[in-house]
Design a protein around this motif. Structure first.
Motif, short mmCIF file in Angstrom:
data_model
loop_
_atom_site.label_atom_id
_atom_site.label_comp_id
_atom_site.label_asym_id
_atom_site.label_seq_id
_atom_site.Cartn_x
_atom_site.Cartn_y
_atom_site.Cartn_z
N ASP A 196 1.75 2.87 1.89
CA ASP A 196 1.94 2.19 0.61
C ASP A 196 3.35 2.45 0.07
OD1 ASP A 196 -0.67 1.32 0.81
OD2 ASP A 196 -1.47 2.80 -0.60
N TRP A 197 3.81 3.70 0.22
CA TRP A 197 5.17 4.05 -0.22
C TRP A 197 6.20 3.24 0.55
CZ3 TRP A 197 7.82 6.82 -3.79
CH2 TRP A 197 9.10 7.28 -3.48
N ALA A 198 6.05 3.16 1.88
CA ALA A 198 7.00 2.43 2.71
C ALA A 198 7.03 0.96 2.34
CB ALA A 198 6.63 2.59 4.18
N GLN A 199 5.86 0.39 2.06
CA GLN A 199 5.80 -1.02 1.69
C GLN A 199 6.52 -1.26 0.36
OE1 GLN A 199 1.84 -2.63 1.44
NE2 GLN A 199 2.54 -4.63 0.72
N ALA A 200 6.31 -0.35 -0.59
CA ALA A 200 6.99 -0.49 -1.89
C ALA A 200 8.50 -0.38 -1.73
CB ALA A 200 6.47 0.57 -2.87
#
Length: 524
Positions: A196-200
């Motif tokens: 989720d962090w990488a996508q953000a």
């Protein structure tokens, strides 16, 4: 920098110069919020007659000649400093990919100027423009007389075009999250949090996210060398900044001038080896603290040194199941507790603050000082905002530079080896492979010789009980570089120049100012 396993990442967060020193000054005075605003720029132009003209496009890669020949507009800013903004390409492989901005701040030479000295405090993700503000109290007079000291925020960092991921609330939650890594469910939760962090980061940063690797930053430094008017790059890098400097020397050995790399990283290590090495480094530093604490009065750690180490581990274990309450509405999770302990190990001068934090946790089961220390570490302000994007930049740069396996069986085997070598803190340096498992861009291909053949002497400094960049790494870097010269500081803490002794100061300044390299094997 360091990251515990309760949130997946490689353990090199905040391996940067200046954090521990600032902690000593701030934490021993007050436990109030510690993030001061960086003074803003004004628009007073610097007298161009006193500015050195750039050398032009000499050495520029094809398609980037204009960037190498750009003129910087320096303006007076923040108490005697000068600020400017340079333009760099998004990608050094594609002149048509667009441009980004690099923020610069310098203090002018107080005597006869030899040239510019670029500096980097580490990270990755540390701000050079903030670091240069401490130059007058950190660097020696001879160095300040001879050089314009230039700090810059590397691509993706802070005041330069930056990596952006979550908003403050989401980042706060991410930095506080803790997972039970002993269970498959816990590891899957970690993986999802990292994804989720990488996508953000991808959604909020754009194409720059794929070009914030260390090689690209080193190429930016060569452009800055030309723009600043220097034929060769003079450079002083700390911690991760040593990796950046060694990368520059590998890419441009003929343009390397006098390079000093303090708190060195071994460029030959794989990501898993870095995690294990740092785990051992912090374990050793914590053991030194416990021994010192127990030798004094009012130490909350009782019994033998081994008993004291187990009591510290007990504080961390309790925080996983029962986070420590504070006088506010926040609690100290296991992740935050580890941050709070780890940040004090960068300098022995911070040990009294750790004693206070542990005493609160052990005797009163509260976490106010641990939370203060964790917030200091994470650059979190009292209002919940963050003064830097060091977390975002750290993740992005590391994921482009190298990755470890995200296979669960492999990670569990690596974790067992790390925890055997560092039983108190090893857990917090494991499972780093999950950090980059779903990163949207591939690892940058290394296109240089790590031995930097043909470069002049490169001074490599290692501190014998450095937790963040263990001494053996400095030995490895010095051995790897064809012209590496190892200098040893026999002591505690992270890095040496500006915080150790006259022997180190003389070795650094004799080389940077006079060009006299120290004798191989010098120990201070």
């Amino acid at each position: 920098m360091i990251f515990p396993s309760s949130r997946p990442s490689l353990p090199l967060r905040r391996a940067r110069r200046g954090a521990a020193a600032a902690l000593v000054v701030t934490a021993l005075v007050t436990l109030a919020a510690c993030d001061a605003d960086v003074p803003g720029k004004d628009v007073t132009p610097v007298d161009e007659a006193t500015s050195q003209a750039p050398t032009g496009a000499s050495g520029a890669p094809a398609g980037f000649e204009d960037l190498y020949a750009q003129d910087l507009e320096w303006t007076s800013c923040s108490s005697g400093f000068e600020c400017a903004t340079a333009t760099a390409p998004v990608s050094w492989d594609d002149p048509e990919a667009g441009t980004i901005e690099l923020d610069l701040k310098r203090t002018r030479a107080t005597g006869e100027k030899q040239g510019s000295l670029l500096i980097n405090p580490g990270g990755p993700g540390g701000s050079g423009t903030t670091f240069v503000e401490s130059a007058a109290t950190t660097f020696g007079d001879r160095l300040l007389e001879a050089f314009d000291v230039v700090g810059f925020d590397p691509r993706g960092v802070r005041a330069s075009t930056e990596v952006v991921c979550y908003d403050d609330e989401g980042k706060d939650e991410y930095l506080s999250a803790a997972f039970d890594v002993e269970t498959d469910e816990g590891l899957e939760e970690m993986r999802q949090a990292a994804a989720d962090w990488a996508q953000a980061c991808a959604e909020n940063t754009g194409d720059l996210l794929g070009s914030v690797d260390t090689q690209s930053a080193a190429k930016d430094m060569d452009m800055l060398r030309a723009v600043l008017g220097d034929d060769q790059l003079n450079y002083l890098g700390f911690s991760y900044g040593t990796d950046l400097g060694a990368t520059y020397a590998g890419l441009f050995p003929d343009r390397a001038g006098r390079l000093v790399l303090d708190g060195a990283m071994d460029p030959t290590l794989e990501a898993a080896d870095v995690s294990k090495g740092q785990a051992v480094g912090f374990e050793n530093a914590l053991r030194a603290y416990v021994e010192d604490c127990q030798a004094g009065q009012e130490c909350p750690l009782t019994g033998s040194v081994d008993d004291g180490m187990q009591q510290v581990r007990g504080v961390l274990d309790r925080a996983l199941d029962r986070p420590y309450p504070t006088s506010g509405d926040r609690v100290v999770t296991q992740t935050l507790a580890f941050y709070g302990i780890a940040v004090t190990l960068y300098s022995e001068q911070s040990w009294p603050v750790l004693t206070q934090a542990l005493d609160e946790a052990i005797s009163a089961a509260t976490g106010d000082t641990l939370l203060y220390l964790a917030d200091f570490y994470n650059d979190r302000n009292a209002d919940g905002s963050f003064s830097t994007n060091s977390t975002e930049a750290f993740s992005a740069i590391n994921c482009l530079d190298s990755r470890s396996s995200d296979d669960v069986e492999t990670m569990r085997a690596e974790a067992a080896a790390i925890e055997e070598a560092a039983p108190t803190v090893g857990t917090f340096f494991s499972y780093g492979g999950l950090t980059c498992a779903d990163w949207p861009y591939p690892v940058a291909e290394r296109d240089y010789d790590v031995t930097a053949p043909g470069a002049p002497p490169i001074v490599v400094i290692g501190t014998t009980n450095d937790p963040a960049t263990p001494y053996v790494w400095a030995q490895g870097m010095a051995d790897t570089l064809a012209s590496g010269v190892l200098v040893t500081y026999d002591g505690e803490g992270h890095t040496a120049y500006g915080r150790s002794n006259d022997c180190i100061a003389d070795a650094v300044e004799d080389y940077l100012v006079d060009g006299t390299a120290p004798e191989e094997g010098l120990t201070c």
